[in-house]
Design a protein around this motif. Structure first.
Motif, PDB file in Angstrom:
ATOM      1  N   ASN A   1      -7.154   2.281 -12.265  1.00 17.59           N
ATOM      2  CA  ASN A   1      -7.263   1.835 -10.881  1.00 17.59           C
ATOM      3  C   ASN A   1      -8.751   1.621 -10.595  1.00 17.59           C
ATOM      4  O   ASN A   1      -9.570   2.444 -11.002  1.00 17.59           O
TER       5      ASN A   1
ATOM      6  N   THR B   1       0.829  -1.205   0.000  1.00 18.72           N
ATOM      7  CA  THR B   1       0.000   0.000   0.000  1.00 18.72           C
ATOM      8  C   THR B   1       0.866   1.260   0.000  1.00 18.72           C
ATOM      9  O   THR B   1       2.071   1.197   0.180  1.00 18.72           O
TER      10      THR B   1
ATOM     11  N   ASN C   1      -3.508  -1.090  -8.610  1.00 18.80           N
ATOM     12  CA  ASN C   1      -4.770  -1.715  -8.196  1.00 18.80           C
ATOM     13  C   ASN C   1      -5.304  -0.978  -6.978  1.00 18.80           C
ATOM     14  O   ASN C   1      -5.808  -1.577  -6.035  1.00 18.80           O
TER      15      ASN C   1
ATOM     16  N   LYS D   1       2.165  -2.637  -8.704  1.00 20.24           N
ATOM     17  CA  LYS D   1       1.121  -3.541  -8.204  1.00 20.24           C
ATOM     18  C   LYS D   1       0.640  -3.096  -6.834  1.00 20.24           C
ATOM     19  O   LYS D   1       0.301  -3.913  -5.978  1.00 20.24           O
TER      20      LYS D   1
ATOM     21  N   SER E   1      -1.778  -1.685  -4.011  1.00 23.73           N
ATOM     22  CA  SER E   1      -3.195  -1.941  -3.766  1.00 23.73           C
ATOM     23  C   SER E   1      -3.630  -1.187  -2.512  1.00 23.73           C
ATOM     24  O   SER E   1      -2.868  -0.417  -1.931  1.00 23.73           O
TER      25      SER E   1
END
Length: 748
Positions: free
Chosen positions: A119, A48, A92, A68, A70
């Motif tokens: 996203n 994150t 993401n 990647k 998220s």
């Protein structure tokens, strides 16, 4: 990473490297002086965005694209008051339903760029979006699953040069406050669900260079003042519900390069002023209701490379002036009412690679020089009386009769009349005798009235197929078997023999006869005749030398490259477009799958097997049936409720399109996972994970461009496979989208 422990660092740029890991949770305390942090396109940056990043109070540039990452985009980004550049695209990352992180960014008064592309934000744009920095020049939030309306307050962002909200689920009308964005140069709202009119507010955007409004539900007319935005270079308004004429003022756009008005309901004549668009390279006016003649002024477009006028109601002759369009590579005039001859002067178009005039009323000789040397015969079918070289599959042109006397002409007519008068009673007698003789024969051909080219008896079928021997068997299905045969003339045929021990086979035979009686299209399997009595029922079909698409996908001895697969799927899409939109009553195939796609000797695809197809009545959108099609390809409403419509074929086509490029059958997945979910989880970044491994290799030339093309194809397929029938694309639009992708593929 040890590098994050150097507290005095002001700039870190590690973009596009083979690095893995995650952002340190305490990044704000270990990099208190960082001003520029660029970590885009790393091999495996996961995790994150830490909330502690808010302590990097001097940060002006934050670039984390193409990773990647998220989790939620932290609201603490709003504490970065010096932030000018925020690029989070292609991750993401998510947000709450109100996209509250955008509200926090109001505090970043120096922000000039905000990129959120790709996203899954899945929220509604807040009205406070209009309170973002007045310095903001670029906003990209395409393919972010944003829903709801575009807030009126967006018009407050007066410094915007670039606004891209394409590929979302935005609804309602485009707010008139857009007219306040006087500096806007690129405006992209394509692939949403906008409704309403395109208002005159657009004409206030005097710096606008590109409009992308395609794939919406916009209606009404094009504003006449559009021609006053002389800075315009690209107009994409395809796949809407526009219903006006083309305003002549569009001819004022002398810097226009692309004009796409395809797949609308536009009417009237093509204006003469279209000839003023001298620098245009691409013009797509297909799938509309344009009528009358093609203006001769169009010949002045010498830079035009792509011109599609297919599926309109154009009349008159092909203007001889089109021979002056020396840059033409693609010209599609098919499915109109164009008459007259094909001008021989078109042989001068040395770059022309695609020239389609099928389904018109043309006659006379097909030119054979220049680009015509390499054109397919399929581009000339379904015309009135074309003639010429045998390679175009047309009869030879008659020799000149200028020097024949009127007396000789009258003599020939007289002789023909005498022969006709004598022939009629003789023919009647012969037919009567033959009828009496054949009345006792066990079987006799029963013609399909409008598509027969010859009569073939039961005994001829036995002789042609070696008595339906197993060595001639080329396929079997639910209701019977197909045998290869060769007639005495040497013509190869396929004989579909129905298994009359199955009650459903009788209905299947009758259905195919009823449906195929009135159909004709280059991408449908042609029926030569039928043979029927109480004990035997068969259809005699045109033989497809290369077998089925299924064979080419799953046999190790065969291979199809990307271009071949796309061409085959465009052929099938054209067949379905004809069935759904080109027949007097729409036809639903009901069983679209690779084994029902047959390939002729030129690898042109033909859709076959209409055994469970349905005819829709007038004003009938759907119907109920108890007939079940092939599992894996069935639309949800068909499998669950027995409700079929043309959108069921669209769904099956989408599944087959995915299968063609992944080489994975839809019924080989277990549990809740299915083919379309498996593909959607991998797009767009991981397309390499789902594409057929034989199709592209990591060492192949132009691999990135080709993968982008395949990703575009799969996105079209996923649009076809939407759970709700109302959200599925129609076959007209699918044909247009895939043909454009084919042009992109040619450029790879």
């Amino acid at each position: 990473m040890e590098i994050f422990n150097i507290s005095g660092l002001r700039e870190i740029d590690l973009s596009s490297n083979n690095l893995s890991g995650s952002l340190p949770p305490n990044i704000g305390s270990i990099l208190p002086n960082i001003e520029r942090l660029l970590l885009g396109e790393l091999t495996n940056l996961v995790g994150t965005i830490p909330h502690s990043i808010s302590n990097c109070s001097k940060l002006t540039i934050l670039g984390l694209s193409g990773n990647k990452l998220s989790g939620l985009i932290p609201n603490s980004l709003g504490y970065l008051t010096h932030l000018q550049y925020l690029d989070l695209e292609r991750n993401n990352l998510t947000s709450d339903s109100s996209l509250s992180f955008l509200i926090s960014l109001i505090n970043c008064r120096n922000l000039t760029l905000l990129s959120l592309y790709l996203n899954p934000l899945n929220g509604i744009l807040p009205a406070s979006t209009g309170n973002l920095s007045t310095s903001l020049t670029k906003v990209t939030a395409s393919s972010c699953k944003i829903k709801g309306r575009l807030p009126n307050e967006i018009g407050n962002l007066r410094s915007l040069l670039f606004l891209d909200l394409s590929g979302n689920n935005l609804v309602g009308s485009i707010p008139t406050s857009i007219g306040n964005l006087e500096n806007l140069q690129r405006f992209d709202l394509s692939n949403n669900k906008f409704t309403g009119f395109i208002g005159d507010y657009l004409c206030k955007l005097q710096s606008l260079g590109a409009i992308y409004f395609s794939q919406n539900q916009l209606s009404g007319s094009l504003p006449n003042c559009l021609g006053n935005i002389t800075s315009l270079r690209q107009i994409y308004l395809g796949s809407n519900k526009l219903s006006s004429n083309i305003p002549p003022s569009l001819g004022n756009l002398q810097d226009l390069v692309v004009l796409d008005l395809s797949s609308n309901n536009m009417v009237g004549s093509l204006p003469q002023e279209i000839g003023n668009l001298k620098v245009a390279t691409q013009m797509d006016l297909s799938m509309n209701q344009f009528s009358n003649a093609i203006p001769t002024e169009i010949g002045g477009l010498q830079n035009l490379a792509y011109l599609s006028l297919r599926h309109n109601k154009l009349q008159g002759a092909i203007p001889d002036s089109m021979s002056n369009m020396v840059g033409l590579e693609f010209l599609d005039l098919s499915n109109n009412n164009i008459s007259g001859i094909i001008p021989r002067s078109l042989e001068k178009l040395q770059y022309l690679k695609y020239f389609n005039v099928s389904d018109n009323k043309l006659y006379g000789e097909i030119p054979s020089g220049g680009p015509f040397k390499n054109l397919s015969s399929q581009f000339f079918i379904y015309n009135e009386a074309l003639c010429g070289s045998s390679r175009f599959s047309v009869p030879p042109c008659p020799s000149s009769s200028k020097h024949k006397s009127n007396r000789k002409k009258l003599l020939v007519v007289f002789i023909l009349l005498v022969i006709a008068v004598a022939f009629v009673p003789i023919t009647f007698v012969i037919l009567w005798i033959r009828y009496r003789r054949d009345k006792s024969a066990p079987q006799q051909a029963d013609s399909l009235s409008t598509i027969i080219t010859e009569r073939i008896s039961y005994y001829e079928l036995l002789q042609a197929t070696n008595a339906l021997s197993e060595s001639n068997l080329i396929g079997s299905g639910s209701f019977g078997s197909v045998y290869k045969g060769v007639l005495r003339s040497g013509t190869a045929i396929a004989v579909k023999v129905f298994n009359l021990q199955l009650d459903a086979a009788f209905k299947s035979f009758d259905t195919e006869c009823e449906v195929l009686r009135s159909l004709r299209h280059r991408n449908l399997v042609k029926v030569i005749t039928s043979c029927s009595n109480l004990d035997f029922k068969a259809l005699v079909l045109e033989y497809m030398a290369n077998g089925s698409l299924e064979k080419y996908l799953y046999s190790h001895n065969y291979f199809l490259d990307t271009k071949q697969r796309l061409s085959i799927m465009i052929d099938v899409a054209c067949a379905l477009e004809y069935l759904h939109h080109g027949c007097s009553l729409p036809v639903i195939h009901c069983d679209v799958k690779p084994s029902n796609v047959l390939l002729d000797e030129d690898m042109v695809a033909h859709l076959s097997d209409f055994g469970i197809s349905k005819l829709l009545g007038e004003d009938q959108g759907d119907l109920y049936t108890k007939t079940i099609a092939t599992l894996g390809y069935i639309a949800p409403e068909y499998g669950q409720d027995g409700l079929v419509s043309t959108k069921c074929d669209v769904y099956s086509y989408g599944i087959m399109l995915l299968e063609t490029f992944t080489r994975r059958k839809p019924n080989e997945f277990e549990g809740d996972l299915c083919l379309k979910q498996w593909v959607s989880y991998s797009l767009p970044e991981a397309v390499m994970d789902v594409v057929d491994v034989n199709l592209v290799t990591p060492t192949g030339n132009h691999i990135r461009k080709e993968l982008d093309v395949v990703a575009s194809i799969m996105n079209v397929a996923l649009d076809c496979c939407a759970e709700s029938p109302a959200r599925r694309t129609n076959m007209k639009d699918i044909v247009g989208m895939l043909q454009k992708i084919k042009i992109q593929l040619s450029a790879c």
